[in-house]
Scaffold this motif. Structure first.
Motif, PDB file in Angstrom:
ATOM      1  N   SER A  79       1.059  -1.762  -0.231  1.00  0.00           N
ATOM      2  CA  SER A  79       0.315  -0.011   0.323  1.00  0.00           C
ATOM      3  C   SER A  79       0.684   1.083  -0.235  1.00  0.00           C
ATOM      4  CB  SER A  79      -1.216   0.422   1.152  1.00  0.00           C
ATOM      5  OG  SER A  79      -0.306   0.621   2.592  1.00  0.00           O
ATOM      6  N   GLU A  80       0.294   2.234  -0.263  1.00  0.00           N
ATOM      7  CA  GLU A  80       0.778   3.569  -0.071  1.00  0.00           C
ATOM      8  C   GLU A  80       1.837   3.723   1.533  1.00  0.00           C
ATOM      9  OE1 GLU A  80       0.153   8.853  -1.261  1.00  0.00           O
ATOM     10  OE2 GLU A  80      -1.266   7.108  -0.641  1.00  0.00           O
ATOM     11  N   ALA A  81       1.078   3.997   2.104  1.00  0.00           N
ATOM     12  CA  ALA A  81       1.496   3.766   3.331  1.00  0.00           C
ATOM     13  C   ALA A  81       2.938   3.070   3.699  1.00  0.00           C
ATOM     14  CB  ALA A  81       0.853   3.168   4.425  1.00  0.00           C
ATOM     15  N   GLU A  82       2.369   1.068   3.286  1.00  0.00           N
ATOM     16  CA  GLU A  82       3.662   0.296   3.078  1.00  0.00           C
ATOM     17  C   GLU A  82       4.871   1.513   2.447  1.00  0.00           C
ATOM     18  OE1 GLU A  82       1.358  -3.687   3.773  1.00  0.00           O
ATOM     19  OE2 GLU A  82       1.286  -2.477   1.924  1.00  0.00           O
ATOM     20  N   LEU A  83       4.565   1.527   1.059  1.00  0.00           N
ATOM     21  CA  LEU A  83       5.847   2.047   0.541  1.00  0.00           C
ATOM     22  C   LEU A  83       6.435   3.257   1.085  1.00  0.00           C
ATOM     23  CD1 LEU A  83       4.304   1.869  -2.978  1.00  0.00           C
ATOM     24  CD2 LEU A  83       6.175   0.514  -1.970  1.00  0.00           C
ATOM     25  N   ILE A  84       5.700   4.356   1.768  1.00  0.00           N
ATOM     26  CA  ILE A  84       6.463   5.359   2.387  1.00  0.00           C
ATOM     27  C   ILE A  84       7.379   5.276   3.654  1.00  0.00           C
ATOM     28  CG2 ILE A  84       5.334   7.364   3.399  1.00  0.00           C
ATOM     29  CD1 ILE A  84       3.409   8.073   2.199  1.00  0.00           C
ATOM     30  N   LEU A 107       2.073   6.388  14.305  1.00  0.00           N
ATOM     31  CA  LEU A 107       0.809   6.312  13.248  1.00  0.00           C
ATOM     32  C   LEU A 107      -0.710   5.455  13.338  1.00  0.00           C
ATOM     33  CD1 LEU A 107      -0.261   7.865  10.891  1.00  0.00           C
ATOM     34  CD2 LEU A 107       0.594   6.481   9.302  1.00  0.00           C
ATOM     35  N   GLU A 108      -0.182   4.307  13.609  1.00  0.00           N
ATOM     36  CA  GLU A 108      -1.461   3.432  14.149  1.00  0.00           C
ATOM     37  C   GLU A 108      -1.838   3.853  15.198  1.00  0.00           C
ATOM     38  OE1 GLU A 108       0.857  -0.742  11.378  1.00  0.00           O
ATOM     39  OE2 GLU A 108       1.283  -0.337  14.073  1.00  0.00           O
ATOM     40  N   SER A 109      -0.989   4.195  16.030  1.00  0.00           N
ATOM     41  CA  SER A 109      -1.862   4.695  17.437  1.00  0.00           C
ATOM     42  C   SER A 109      -2.534   5.759  17.291  1.00  0.00           C
ATOM     43  CB  SER A 109      -0.298   5.354  18.628  1.00  0.00           C
ATOM     44  OG  SER A 109       0.050   5.920  18.364  1.00  0.00           O
ATOM     45  N   LYS A 110      -2.024   6.547  16.370  1.00  0.00           N
ATOM     46  CA  LYS A 110      -3.399   7.716  16.158  1.00  0.00           C
ATOM     47  C   LYS A 110      -4.320   7.871  15.037  1.00  0.00           C
ATOM     48  CE  LYS A 110      -0.118  10.610  18.349  1.00  0.00           C
ATOM     49  NZ  LYS A 110      -0.515  11.300  20.046  1.00  0.00           N
ATOM     50  N   THR A 111      -4.472   7.014  14.534  1.00  0.00           N
ATOM     51  CA  THR A 111      -5.717   6.259  13.238  1.00  0.00           C
ATOM     52  C   THR A 111      -6.537   5.328  14.159  1.00  0.00           C
ATOM     53  OG1 THR A 111      -4.309   5.399  12.012  1.00  0.00           O
ATOM     54  CG2 THR A 111      -4.054   7.774  11.946  1.00  0.00           C
ATOM     55  N   GLY A 112      -5.537   4.361  14.080  1.00  0.00           N
ATOM     56  CA  GLY A 112      -6.629   3.458  15.406  1.00  0.00           C
ATOM     57  C   GLY A 112      -6.801   2.408  14.310  1.00  0.00           C
ATOM     58  N   LYS A 113      -5.405   2.515  13.045  1.00  0.00           N
ATOM     59  CA  LYS A 113      -5.931   1.802  11.976  1.00  0.00           C
ATOM     60  C   LYS A 113      -4.092   0.749  11.756  1.00  0.00           C
ATOM     61  CE  LYS A 113      -9.031   3.990   9.663  1.00  0.00           C
ATOM     62  NZ  LYS A 113      -9.358   4.907   7.878  1.00  0.00           N
ATOM     63  N   SER A 114      -4.055  -0.267  11.358  1.00  0.00           N
ATOM     64  CA  SER A 114      -3.142  -0.836  10.991  1.00  0.00           C
ATOM     65  C   SER A 114      -1.739   0.050   9.460  1.00  0.00           C
ATOM     66  CB  SER A 114      -2.703  -2.616  10.886  1.00  0.00           C
ATOM     67  OG  SER A 114      -1.148  -3.241  10.125  1.00  0.00           O
TER      68      SER A 114
END
Length: 83
Positions: free
Chosen positions: A11-16, A58-65
């Protein structure tokens, strides 16, 4: 995955975060003037930790993996000729 690029499945986040780990590792190795496998491996661990901490934040702020299967491409078709 011998016929496809691993990054095509990210995904975009994984690439970043992968790019962040690579950049951090390179800059740490340069700053420490790492030479050889052992010193560069230490820099790699430190660079990976930078990206890991950023991902977890980021995961703690968004609640998403950040890790996802959404961009997974199907396996490449066999290129064998039909007889």
């Amino acid at each position: 995955m011998k016929t496809q690029n691993l990054r095509d499945h990210m995904s975009e986040a994984e690439l970043i975060f992968t790019a962040l780990a690579e950049l951090s590792t390179r800059q740490i190795a340069e700053a420490e003037m790492a030479k050889g496998v052992i010193e560069n491996a230490k820099a790699g661990k430190k660079g990976g930790t930078v990206a890991k901490n950023a991902r977890k934040e980021l995961e703690s702020k968004t609640g998403k993996s950040v890790i996802t299967e959404e961009n997974f491409l199907p396996p490449a078709k066999d290129k064998k000729k039909l007889k």
